[in-house]
Design an enzyme around this catalytic site. Structure first.
Site, PDB file in Angstrom:
ATOM      1  N   GLU A  41       0.875  -1.173   0.000  1.00 50.40           N
ATOM      2  CA  GLU A  41       0.000   0.000   0.000  1.00 50.40           C
ATOM      3  C   GLU A  41       0.908   1.216   0.000  1.00 50.40           C
ATOM      4  OE1 GLU A  41      -2.900   1.589   3.140  1.00 50.40           O
ATOM      5  OE2 GLU A  41      -1.809   3.024   1.925  1.00 50.40           O
TER       6      GLU A  41
ATOM      7  N   CYS B  45      -2.538   8.171   4.152  1.00 49.17           N
ATOM      8  CA  CYS B  45      -2.392   7.742   2.754  1.00 49.17           C
ATOM      9  C   CYS B  45      -3.622   8.157   1.955  1.00 49.17           C
ATOM     10  CB  CYS B  45      -2.159   6.244   2.679  1.00 49.17           C
ATOM     11  SG  CYS B  45      -3.301   5.303   3.690  1.00 49.17           S
TER      12      CYS B  45
END
Ligand code: ADP
Length: 541
Positions: free
Chosen positions: A262, A296
């Site tokens: 990720e 994120c």
């Protein structure tokens, strides 16, 4: 997820020197033997951790391998007991965990309390559901011919999963991957960020304190320690920058082990003319400024339809101006804290300065403030896609806002990015929102909200493009990803001495077997292989 690489982005754009550079020995980055952990808001040293060597990492993996088979053998129900004990420990130690987390991040108290609460929620979900998610499956055979077998898919964990995490959520980031991997029956070696290793060590302390089997360990250190984890584990789950993710992927490919990454994001928000502008402004202010923009899935770009652009920008600017920034103790007085380190401040300042130099306007914020690594919550307008504040991941408290003519332009610009982590669409028409959501190149889209996919473990969380490979969670996939699949076939009917297609080959028998396969799989008259049947007739005369 984080982007250490782009601090030097400006330098990277400098023209290459014409004369060949004098050869110098490459600088070898040597990690210090002991890493000092600092509170970025005050600069105070709050702890220190050793840099663990490659040998120490290999030894820990060997030890985890010894205990993993027993952990797997107690099954998901046995593991559930331990995971729920850990969950109790997380609940009982919430205030202490938030203290530790605040000490190494300088987050506001509310932000610091999110990690433990989120960890409790996720631990409960995978502890209770793992048995269902990991149960053997008996898929129905694809063809009537295959019905002679009972089919079983078995999920068998990788022995040791390596989890490598960044600094933005020092407790939640480890938990979101460590728990599903443990629930799957794997042993886990966690390498937290060298910037914020203390919360991860608390998690390991909790695991030991409840007396759980030694199948979870933490190693501390920087990149070299992380690389050693990649060299020794059987599966790598990484969250961090795209640059580091690429290196890890290459190392995993070399070892032929699976990985899930990720990485960075540049999440767009689209505000349509029919949106509730107050909700959109407050939601986007939260989505861009929560954790000082170091998420994120932060909102990093905003596209607003022209008819409501001025009204929306006024509301957004007011909401951002209202934010209180500073250092909290146990009491909650602030909304936004410091950035994780000096490097992040440099990136944010560069993005703002480059935008302003190219004609952008700062409506609020725009500069660092205070003694620590604080950067004012910032709204930028008159920005475009040539600017670093729109093209690169900022990972800080900035919201660049772009005026668009219509929905089509909004979608086109939102999709104009190398990243594709998540996005949001703000509209009064949920069907329209869903239609647009389906057109966006992103692993998740929230309609009239931010981050809500992150609180739904039943959904997969993964990035498209340079935002990642694979996904975490997604219900059953969240534990099955840490398993190898095994297919088992078992005869249902009594078996013969030989199957039709075994040696020695005999054309008539083969034609019957292959003809049956064709009859089962094809459509219409093609099912029947007339020439073969005629041949069969000839052969059996
Ligand atoms: P940031 O420093 O911005 O968090 P990174 O992607 O560099 O982003 O770091 C994320 C995590 O990856 C940290 O735990 C870091 O120590 C680790 N790491 C850095 N380089 C490597 C590498 N080459 N191999 C494995 N892990 C690494």
């Amino acid at each position: 997820m984080t982007n250490t690489e782009s601090a030097a982005g400006a330098a990277k754009k400098a023209p290459a020197p014409k004369a060949p550079a004098k050869k110098v020995a490459p600088a070898v980055a040597v990690d210090p033997a002991v890493i000092e952990v600092r509170n970025p808001g005050t600069g105070e040293v709050v702890g220190s951790v050793p840099t663990e060597t490659a040998d120490a990492v290999a030894a820990k993996v060997r030890e985890l391998r010894l205990y993993q088979p027993e952990w797997e053998a107690i099954g998901p129900d046995g593991r559930k007991e331990w995971l729920l004990k850990l969950q109790d420990w997380l609940v009982d130690n919430t205030e202490h965990l938030a203290d530790v987390l605040q000490s190494e991040t300088s987050k506001p108290r509310v932000d610091a309390l999110i990690d433990p609460a989120f960890s409790v929620d996720l631990t409960g979900y995978y502890a209770r559901r793992a048995a269902k998610f990991l149960a053997d499956e008996h898929p129905s055979p694809h063809s009537p011919l295959a019905r002679v077998k009972k089919l079983t898919t078995v999920y068998k964990p990788y022995p040791v999963v390596g989890v490598i995490t960044p600094w933005n959520f020092p407790l939640a980031m480890p938990v979101i991957d460590v728990i599903p991997a443990l629930a799957a029956g794997a042993a886990v070696l966690l390498k937290p960020s060298e910037v914020t290793p203390l919360s991860a060590l608390e998690l390991a302390r909790g695991w030991a304190e409840i007396g759980a089997p030694p199948v979870f360990a933490v190693v501390t250190g920087a990149g070299a320690t992380g690389a050693a984890v990649v060299e020794n584990a059987d599966y790598i789950q990484f969250t961090g920058s795209t640059a580091t993710g690429r290196k890890i992927a290459a190392a995993c490919v070399e070892r032929l082990i699976p990985y899930s990454l990720e990485l960075g994001g540049k999440d767009p928000a689209i505000v349509l003319a029919d949106a509730d502008l107050d909700r959109a402004a407050h939601g986007i202010a939260f989505g861009g400024m929560f954790n000082a923009g170091q998420v994120c899935i932060s909102v990093e770009r905003v596209y607003v339809e022209a008819p409501v652009y001025d009204a929306f920008v006024a509301k957004l600017t007011a909401a951002v101006k209202d934010l209180r920034q500073g250092i909290d103790g146990r009491e909650s007085k602030h909304d936004v804290g410091a950035l994780a380190n000096e490097n992040q401040v440099l990136i944010v300042q560069r993005h703002v300065d480059e935008a302003v130099a190219a004609g952008a306007k700062v409506l609020t914020g725009g500069k660092r403030t205070g003694v620590g690594t604080f950067f004012e919550p910032t709204v930028l307008v008159d920005v475009d896609h040539t600017m670093s504040c729109i093209g690169e991941e900022t990972f800080g408290p900035t919201l660049p806002v772009v005026k668009v003519a219509d929905e089509a332009e909004a979608v086109r610009l939102a999709n104009d990015s190398v990243y594709g982590l998540s996005a949001s669409v703000w509209t009064g028409d949920k069907d329209r929102g869903e239609r647009i959501a389906r057109q966006l190149n992103a692993g998740a889209v929230n309609i009239n909200d931010v981050f809500s996919n992150l609180f739904n473990f039943a959904l997969p969380m993964g990035g498209w493009g340079q935002s990642g490979v694979g996904a975490r969670w997604g219900g059953a996939s969240g534990v099955r990803k840490y398993c190898r699949q095994k297919a088992i076939t078992r005869p249902i009917l009594p078996t013969q001495q030989k199957e039709l297609i075994w040696f020695p080959y005999q054309m008539p028998k083969l034609l019957v077997a292959l003809g049956a396969m064709r009859a089962a799989g094809a459509r219409g008259l093609r099912r029947v292989d007339i020439p073969a049947l005629l041949k069969l007739k000839g052969d059996t005369k």
